[in-house]
Design an enzyme around this catalytic site. Structure first.
Site, mmCIF file in Angstrom:
data_model
loop_
_atom_site.group_PDB
_atom_site.id
_atom_site.type_symbol
_atom_site.label_atom_id
_atom_site.label_comp_id
_atom_site.label_asym_id
_atom_site.label_seq_id
_atom_site.Cartn_x
_atom_site.Cartn_y
_atom_site.Cartn_z
ATOM 1 N N HIS A 22 0.824 -1.214 0.000
ATOM 2 C CA HIS A 22 0.000 0.000 0.000
ATOM 3 C C HIS A 22 0.859 1.265 0.000
ATOM 4 O O HIS A 22 0.380 2.338 0.359
ATOM 5 C CB HIS A 22 -0.983 0.007 1.171
ATOM 6 C CG HIS A 22 -2.092 -0.996 1.015
ATOM 7 N ND1 HIS A 22 -3.328 -0.662 0.521
ATOM 8 C CD2 HIS A 22 -2.131 -2.323 1.260
ATOM 9 C CE1 HIS A 22 -4.090 -1.754 0.491
ATOM 10 N NE2 HIS A 22 -3.373 -2.773 0.929
ATOM 11 N N SER A 55 -11.572 -17.466 -22.096
ATOM 12 C CA SER A 55 -10.542 -17.969 -21.191
ATOM 13 C C SER A 55 -10.815 -19.407 -20.799
ATOM 14 O O SER A 55 -11.921 -19.929 -20.996
ATOM 15 C CB SER A 55 -10.476 -17.106 -19.927
ATOM 16 O OG SER A 55 -11.552 -17.414 -19.058
ATOM 17 N N ALA A 120 -5.374 -14.645 -4.502
ATOM 18 C CA ALA A 120 -4.345 -15.010 -3.535
ATOM 19 C C ALA A 120 -3.371 -13.886 -3.249
ATOM 20 O O ALA A 120 -2.403 -14.064 -2.523
ATOM 21 C CB ALA A 120 -3.575 -16.233 -4.036
ATOM 22 N N SER A 124 -3.073 -11.911 -10.195
ATOM 23 C CA SER A 124 -3.550 -12.572 -11.412
ATOM 24 C C SER A 124 -4.057 -11.548 -12.412
ATOM 25 O O SER A 124 -3.955 -11.757 -13.636
ATOM 26 C CB SER A 124 -4.655 -13.576 -11.066
ATOM 27 O OG SER A 124 -5.730 -12.939 -10.385
ATOM 28 N N ASP A 169 2.181 -3.853 -9.507
ATOM 29 C CA ASP A 169 1.960 -5.192 -10.038
ATOM 30 C C ASP A 169 2.360 -5.284 -11.499
ATOM 31 O O ASP A 169 3.024 -6.238 -11.928
ATOM 32 C CB ASP A 169 0.485 -5.577 -9.883
ATOM 33 C CG ASP A 169 0.046 -5.623 -8.436
ATOM 34 O OD1 ASP A 169 0.910 -5.581 -7.545
ATOM 35 O OD2 ASP A 169 -1.173 -5.687 -8.202
ATOM 36 N N TYR A 221 -10.099 -1.822 0.520
ATOM 37 C CA TYR A 221 -8.960 -1.264 -0.213
ATOM 38 C C TYR A 221 -9.226 0.197 -0.562
ATOM 39 O O TYR A 221 -8.381 1.075 -0.347
ATOM 40 C CB TYR A 221 -8.720 -2.088 -1.487
ATOM 41 C CG TYR A 221 -7.459 -1.740 -2.246
ATOM 42 C CD1 TYR A 221 -6.320 -2.525 -2.137
ATOM 43 C CD2 TYR A 221 -7.407 -0.630 -3.073
ATOM 44 C CE1 TYR A 221 -5.159 -2.217 -2.831
ATOM 45 C CE2 TYR A 221 -6.254 -0.308 -3.764
ATOM 46 C CZ TYR A 221 -5.140 -1.106 -3.650
ATOM 47 O OH TYR A 221 -4.004 -0.777 -4.341
#
Length: 381
Positions: A22, A55, A120, A124, A169, A221
Site C-alpha cells: 500500500h 478464457s 491469492a 492474477s 503489479d 482497499y
C-alpha cells in the site's frame, strides 16, 4: 469466431511483493518480484475489426468491436460485458489511447489461460493485463516500451475495471528477472533490478494461500486509499511519500487516530523497503527476516488489512523455522509469504497445515515460487 491459426502465444507472470504494501499509490517504494506462475494468451487474427476474449477459467466471453471500446469504457466497470473481460478489453482500450494515431488496430481472437491463483494476492489481474499488453503491442506494432505497457495495465485496472490500484503489479510483471526483485520508485517510475541471491543462500519463498478471497475494486482497499489521501492532505503533503518517520509526531496531532495509524503504516513501510534493499546488498537475504515481520505487524495493527488466517500463517511459519514472513498483496485475504531455508520447507509446511487445522480454518494451498522473467512472447510461438 475465427478459424485462423494463432499468430503466437504471449505470457506474463504474477508477482509476489517481497515488501512495500500500500505504498505504491502513495508515491512510495516497493520491492516485488515476478514469479514462475504465468498467464498466457494465444492470439489469432480476425477480419471484422472485432476483439473476442475468452478464457480457460471462466465460461463467459465477450465480443466487442474495436470502434466501440471508447463507448464501452466511458465509465469504469461496464456491466454490458462479463467482469473478467474488462481486464483484457481495458488493456486494448488503454493501449490504443497511449499509442494514438501511430496504431491501426485490427480484429483479434484472444484465448487466455492462467496458472496464477486468483484472489491469492499474487496479482492474477496484472498477469492478464501484461500478457495481453505485450501481445497487442507486438501485433498492432504500437512500439511501446515495457514501462509504457506497465502504465497501460494500470490505466486499464484503474479506469476500465475501476480498481484503484497502483503500478507495482504491472511493473513487476513486465520487468521481472530471474532471482531478482524490482525496486520501484512509484513517483518517478524509476526501477532498479536488485539481486535477491536466494539460490546462493539456499532459501525458498513459500506462498501460503489462505483461500480467503478478496476484491480490490470494492470495500476496504478503497477506504484505505481514501484515508491515505486524507492523511497526506492533513500534513500538507502531495503524497505520503513526502512524510518521513520523523514527521509522525506532528501527524498524530493533526488527524484522527485511525487515519494516523494508516499514515504510520505507509510511512514506516516506505522506510522498511529502503532498509530491505540496503540489507540485501550488504548482508544478503538471510538478514531481512525482521523487516518482513515488522511489515506484517504494521499491516495487521496499523493498516488493519490482515485476517486471522494470514496471522496464523505467519506465526506458524515462524514456529516451523522460517527466517521471516508477512502477508503479501492488498490484504483482506489472499496469501502470506515465508522466507524459508530449503531444509525447513517440510517443517514449515507441516506447522502451517497443523495450525490451520487446529484453528478450524480451511486447509491452505502451500507452494514455492521462484523469482522469474517478466512478460514476453513465448519462444515456441
Amino acid at each position: 469466431m475465427t478459424d485462423a491459426a494463432p499468430l503466437g502465444v504471449w505470457s506474463a507472470p504474477g508477482r509476489v511483493n517481497l515488501i512495500g504494501e500500500h505504498t505504491d499509490y502513495n508515491d512510495g517504494f516497493v520491492l516485488p518480484f515476478a514469479i514462475d506462475a504465468r498467464t498466457a494468451v494465444a492470439v489469432a487474427p480476425r477480419g471484422d475489426g472485432v476483439l473476442r476474449v475468452r478464457s480457460s477459467f471462466d465460461a463467459s466471453e465477450a465480443t466487442v468491436p474495436i470502434a466501440d471500446l471508447d463507448a464501452l469504457f466511458a465509465a469504469p466497470a461496464p456491466t454490458s460485458v462479463p467482469e473478467w473481460t474488462t481486464y483484457p478489453l481495458g488493456v486494448a482500450w488503454a493501449l490504443l489511447r497511449a499509442a494514438g494515431d501511430a496504431v491501426t488496430p485490427y480484429g483479434l481472437d484472444l484465448a487466455i489461460a492462467s496458472a496464477v491463483p486468483v484472489g491469492a494476492g499474487l496479482s492474477s489481474s496484472a498477469a492478464i493485463e501484461c500478457a495481453v499488453a505485450v501481445a497487442l503491442n507486438d501485433l498492432w506494432e504500437a512500439d511501446l516500451s515495457a514501462k509504457d505497457l506497465a502504465r497501460v495495465g494500470r490505466t486499464a485496472e484503474n479506469d476500465a475495471v475501476g480498481a484503484p490500484t497502483g503500478i507495482m503489479d504491472q511493473t513487476a510483471s513486465m520487468l521481472g528477472e530471474t532471482d531478482a526483485a524490482v525496486f520501484l520508485d512509484c513517483r518517478t517510475l524509476e526501477t532498479e533490478v536488485v539481486p535477491l541471491g536466494l539460490e546462493a543462500a539456499d532459501l525458498e519463498v513459500l506462498v501460503i494461500d489462505t483461500l480467503v478471497t478478496h476484491a480490490h475494486s470494492t470495500g476496504g482497499y478503497r477506504e484505505r486509499r481514501a484515508s491515505c489521501e486524507q492523511g497526506a492532505a492533513a500534513m500538507g503533503a502531495a503524497a505520503l511519500r513526502d512524510v518521513s518517520v520523523d514527521d509522525l509526531g506532528r501527524a498524530a496531532s493533526v488527524m484522527d487516530e485511525v487515519t494516523f495509524r494508516r499514515v504510520r503504516h505507509v510511512v514506516t513501510e516506505n522506510a522498511r523497503v529502503l532498509d530491505t534493499v540496503r540489507v540485501l546488498r550488504e548482508s544478503g537475504p538471510r538478514a531481512i527476516g525482521d523487516l518482513l515481520l515488522a511489515s506484517h505487524a504494521s499491516m495487521r495493527d496499523d493498516f488493519e488489512i490482515s485476517v486471522p488466517e494470514l496471522d496464523t500463517a505467519v506465526e506458524a511459519a515462524m514456529s516451523g523455522g522460517a527466517i521471516g514472513a508477512r502477508m503479501t498483496g492488498g490484504g483482506f485475504g489472499g496469501a502470506a509469504i515465508a522466507l524459508v531455508p530449503r531444509d525447513r520447507l517440510h517443517a514449515v509446511t507441516d506447522a502451517v497445515t497443523a495450525a490451520f487445522s487446529a484453528s478450524g480454518f480451511r486447509a491452505p494451498r502451500i507452494f514455492t515460487v521462484q523469482p522469474s522473467a517478466g512478460a514476453h512472447r513465448d519462444e515456441t510461438s
